[in-house]
Every structure is written in C-alpha cells, then in structure tokens.
Design a protein around this motif. Structure first.
Motif, short mmCIF file in Angstrom:
data_model
loop_
_atom_site.label_atom_id
_atom_site.label_comp_id
_atom_site.label_asym_id
_atom_site.label_seq_id
_atom_site.Cartn_x
_atom_site.Cartn_y
_atom_site.Cartn_z
N UNK A 1 0.66 -0.70 0.16
CA UNK A 1 0.01 -0.15 -0.04
C UNK A 1 0.79 1.16 -0.07
N UNK A 2 0.68 2.12 -0.90
CA UNK A 2 1.14 3.81 -0.39
C UNK A 2 1.50 3.59 0.93
N UNK A 3 2.37 4.13 1.29
CA UNK A 3 2.43 4.72 2.66
C UNK A 3 1.94 5.04 3.57
N UNK A 4 0.72 4.94 4.70
CA UNK A 4 0.09 5.35 5.28
C UNK A 4 -0.04 6.97 6.18
N UNK A 5 -0.35 7.89 5.91
CA UNK A 5 0.07 9.26 6.15
C UNK A 5 0.67 10.08 5.09
N UNK A 6 1.07 9.32 3.80
CA UNK A 6 2.03 10.64 2.98
C UNK A 6 1.38 10.89 2.17
N UNK A 7 -0.51 10.97 1.54
CA UNK A 7 -1.21 11.40 0.57
C UNK A 7 -0.82 12.63 1.06
N UNK A 8 -0.53 13.57 -0.28
CA UNK A 8 -1.11 15.22 -0.15
C UNK A 8 0.64 15.69 0.70
N UNK A 9 1.71 14.85 1.16
CA UNK A 9 3.01 15.29 1.63
C UNK A 9 4.73 15.54 0.66
N UNK B 1 16.25 10.37 -5.06
CA UNK B 1 17.66 10.94 -4.66
C UNK B 1 17.53 12.17 -3.85
N UNK B 2 17.21 12.71 -3.93
CA UNK B 2 16.68 13.65 -2.92
C UNK B 2 16.02 13.86 -1.63
N UNK B 3 14.87 12.73 -2.02
CA UNK B 3 13.73 12.68 -0.46
C UNK B 3 14.09 12.04 0.13
N UNK B 4 15.26 10.15 -0.21
CA UNK B 4 15.63 9.30 0.21
C UNK B 4 16.34 9.92 2.11
N UNK B 5 17.71 11.00 1.59
CA UNK B 5 17.67 11.10 2.58
C UNK B 5 17.41 12.14 3.81
N UNK B 6 16.10 12.42 3.62
CA UNK B 6 15.22 13.29 4.69
C UNK B 6 14.14 12.42 5.14
N UNK C 1 7.79 7.44 7.24
CA UNK C 1 7.50 7.99 5.68
C UNK C 1 7.72 6.36 4.87
N UNK C 2 8.40 4.97 5.88
CA UNK C 2 8.55 3.93 4.77
C UNK C 2 9.83 3.65 3.65
N UNK C 3 11.12 4.70 4.18
CA UNK C 3 11.46 4.44 2.79
C UNK C 3 12.24 3.06 2.31
N UNK C 4 11.62 2.16 2.89
CA UNK C 4 11.91 0.64 1.54
C UNK C 4 10.90 0.70 0.65
N UNK C 5 9.99 1.61 0.64
CA UNK C 5 8.91 1.61 -0.34
C UNK C 5 9.61 2.54 -1.05
N UNK C 6 10.42 3.64 -1.19
CA UNK C 6 10.92 4.87 -2.27
C UNK C 6 11.73 4.07 -2.66
#
Length: 114
Positions: free
Chosen positions: A28-36, A80-85, A90-95
């Motif tokens: 599933x798309x990571x919970x809480x990240x819609x619109x983030x 590459x910009x978002x992974x470090x932050x 944020x469910x890093x494995x998804x990204x």
C-alpha cells in the motif's frame, strides 16, 4: 557480445523489474503520506509518475519512449533528494524499491541508497 547473452541479460532485467513491480503492486502507499511533500516533492505525484513509466515499460516488452525515459531520470533525481530526508514513518523501503525500479527501467546505474 553473443546475441544469446544479450537476450539473457534482457530476460534477467525483465525478471528483476517484474519481481519488484509485483512487490510494488502489493504494497500500500505509505500511510499518512497522501498530500505530503519531502524536499518540496509531492510524493503521490512522484509515485504515480514512476508507476506509469514502469507499467508502460513492462507492457511494451522492456521499451520506453524518450519522454518517459526523461520523466524517470527526473524522478530518480527527486528520489535522490527525498531518500536522505525520509522520517521513521515515511516507509523508506517503499521509496527505495521505487528508486531501484526507476533505475532498472531507465538504464541508470543505481547508486546505493541509505
């Protein structure tokens, strides 16, 4: 290069992409990240752009037009910009999976992500 080896490499690439794509479709798309946004990048749009390009690549037998390849290159830069932050929620494995898919499909050598 032997044509058989080239075919084998393409088969391995398609198998790797297909495997990651199945994982993507089941997650599933990571919970809480819609619109983030992270690093000023809309995460839903990032996800949708990559998914559309990968789906097209798969449906066209491993081929992408120049426009979609360009989209993927820009989206790899965004990843590459978002992974470090990314934060703990944020469910890093998804990204990271999206990053790997994007790199495989676009032909970019994936850099290790943290």
């Amino acid at each position: 290069m032997n044509p058989t080896n080239a075919t084998s490499g393409n088969d391995e690439l398609e198998a790797a992409v297909s495997h990651l794509w199945r994982e993507y479709e089941q997650a599933p798309f990571p919970a809480g990240l819609r619109g983030a946004e992270r690093a000023d990048i809309d995460l839903v749009l990032l996800d949708a752009d990559i998914a559309g390009c990968v789906s097209t690549w798969l449906s066209r037998g491993g081929s992408l037009d120049d426009w979609r390849r360009g989209v993927l290159h820009r989206r790899i830069t965004d990843l590459d910009r978002i992974l470090p932050v990314l934060g703990a929620m944020d469910d890093a494995p998804y990204w990271q999976r999206l990053h790997r898919l994007s790199c495989l499909v676009s032909g970019v050598d994936p850099r290790p992500t943290k």
